[in-house]
Design an enzyme around this catalytic site. Structure first.
Site, mmCIF file in Angstrom:
data_model
loop_
_atom_site.group_PDB
_atom_site.id
_atom_site.type_symbol
_atom_site.label_atom_id
_atom_site.label_comp_id
_atom_site.label_asym_id
_atom_site.label_seq_id
_atom_site.Cartn_x
_atom_site.Cartn_y
_atom_site.Cartn_z
ATOM 1 N N ASP A 8 40.603 40.487 54.344
ATOM 2 C CA ASP A 8 41.288 40.274 53.065
ATOM 3 C C ASP A 8 42.091 38.982 53.142
ATOM 4 O O ASP A 8 42.513 38.555 54.226
ATOM 5 C CB ASP A 8 42.222 41.447 52.743
ATOM 6 N N GLU A 10 45.179 36.460 50.975
ATOM 7 C CA GLU A 10 46.110 36.197 49.877
ATOM 8 C C GLU A 10 46.057 34.698 49.620
ATOM 9 O O GLU A 10 45.855 33.904 50.550
ATOM 10 C CB GLU A 10 47.529 36.640 50.227
ATOM 11 N N ASP A 53 52.649 33.693 39.084
ATOM 12 C CA ASP A 53 52.007 35.005 38.993
ATOM 13 C C ASP A 53 51.526 35.483 40.367
ATOM 14 O O ASP A 53 51.597 36.676 40.675
ATOM 15 C CB ASP A 53 50.814 34.958 38.024
ATOM 16 N N HIS A 58 51.951 38.786 45.861
ATOM 17 C CA HIS A 58 52.037 38.866 47.323
ATOM 18 C C HIS A 58 53.454 38.678 47.880
ATOM 19 O O HIS A 58 53.736 39.077 49.009
ATOM 20 C CB HIS A 58 51.084 37.870 47.990
ATOM 21 N N HIS A 153 50.997 43.162 47.708
ATOM 22 C CA HIS A 153 49.735 42.880 48.390
ATOM 23 C C HIS A 153 50.028 42.120 49.680
ATOM 24 O O HIS A 153 50.819 41.190 49.713
ATOM 25 C CB HIS A 153 48.826 42.022 47.501
ATOM 26 N N ASP A 158 46.266 45.374 53.492
ATOM 27 C CA ASP A 158 45.140 45.685 52.613
ATOM 28 C C ASP A 158 43.838 45.834 53.395
ATOM 29 O O ASP A 158 42.997 46.673 53.069
ATOM 30 C CB ASP A 158 44.985 44.594 51.538
#
Length: 237
Positions: A8, A10, A53, A58, A153, A158
């Site tokens: 995963d 970010e 945003d 995160h 997140h 994750d």
């Protein structure tokens, strides 16, 4: 040995082509569907600020990333870790797109040239649960995976949750793995089958009282069904 990496990322925003970059990479290793603890977790300096945003998603501040290594400085470590593995990613096109862009920026071949393949768990979930929400949180709730620690997140968290989700989604494969392990001994040793035909089973017959009680039940079913008791039809057949 089956080696898989649950991965995963970010990012600073949603568009790799628009200049957004990876700020965090989380990888969890599975060997023969079991967690090994050989994980990879990196924060990376994206050389740009995150969109507002994205920060809300995160929570990784621009200041925190200022002194972190750049992707180019860790790319060889990343590729060595991922080399030849099958990747498991939720909404794979997003993460693969960002990794491909990062590799392009340092003059290297796309991700597909370094790994053994990619499994998209979002595509799997849509096939298994059509018409339902299939976000990672939704899948955790549906499959009984504890995601109570996921307030923001995070790539490693994750990836760890997705590993549990993937194992639950593919639980039926465990039987196949057990069969593989049973036949994987030295020289391909196999487990002998049990001949059930040699086992004598004891047959218990119903007593007179049990037969009478059974008949009473059938009479009641006859009354309520207008004489269409399936049990009697099957018995006559």
């Amino acid at each position: 040995m089956s080696r898989q990496i649950v991965l995963d990322t970010e990012t600073t925003g949603l568009s790799a082509e628009g200049g957004d970059r990876i700020i965090e990479l989380g990888c969890v290793e599975l060997v023969n569907r079991k967690l090994t603890g050989n994980n990879l977790h990196l924060y990376l300096n994206p050389e740009r600020d995150s969109h507002e945003d994205a920060l809300k998603v995160h929570g990784i501040s621009n200041e925190f990333l200022r002194d972190k290594p750049k992707f180019a400085e860790r790319v060889q470590d990343i590729l060595q870790y991922l080399q030849g593995a099958e990747l498991i990613i939720h909404n794979a096109s997003f993460d693969v797109g960002f990794l491909d862009k990062e590799l392009e920026l340092v003059g290297l071949a796309p991700l597909s040239a370094h790994v053994g393949g990619v499994i998209d768990t979002l595509a799997m979930a849509k096939e298994m649960f059509p018409g339902k929400r299939n976000s990672l949180d939704s899948l955790c709730d549906r499959l009984g995976v504890d995601n109570s620690s996921r307030t923001l997140h995070g790539a490693l968290l994750d990836a760890e949750l997705l590993a549990d989700v993937y194992i639950n989604m593919t639980r039926g494969q465990d039987a196949l793995l057990i069969m593989d392990e049973a036949t994987a001994g030295a020289g391909g040793t196999t487990v002998a089958a049990v001949d059930l035909s040699r086992i004598a089973l004891t047959v218990l017959t119903a007593s007179a009282q049990e037969l009478a009680e059974h008949e009473e039940v059938l009479v009641q079913i006859d009354k309520s069904s207008g004489g269409k008791t399936i049990w009697r039809t099957l018995s006559e057949a």
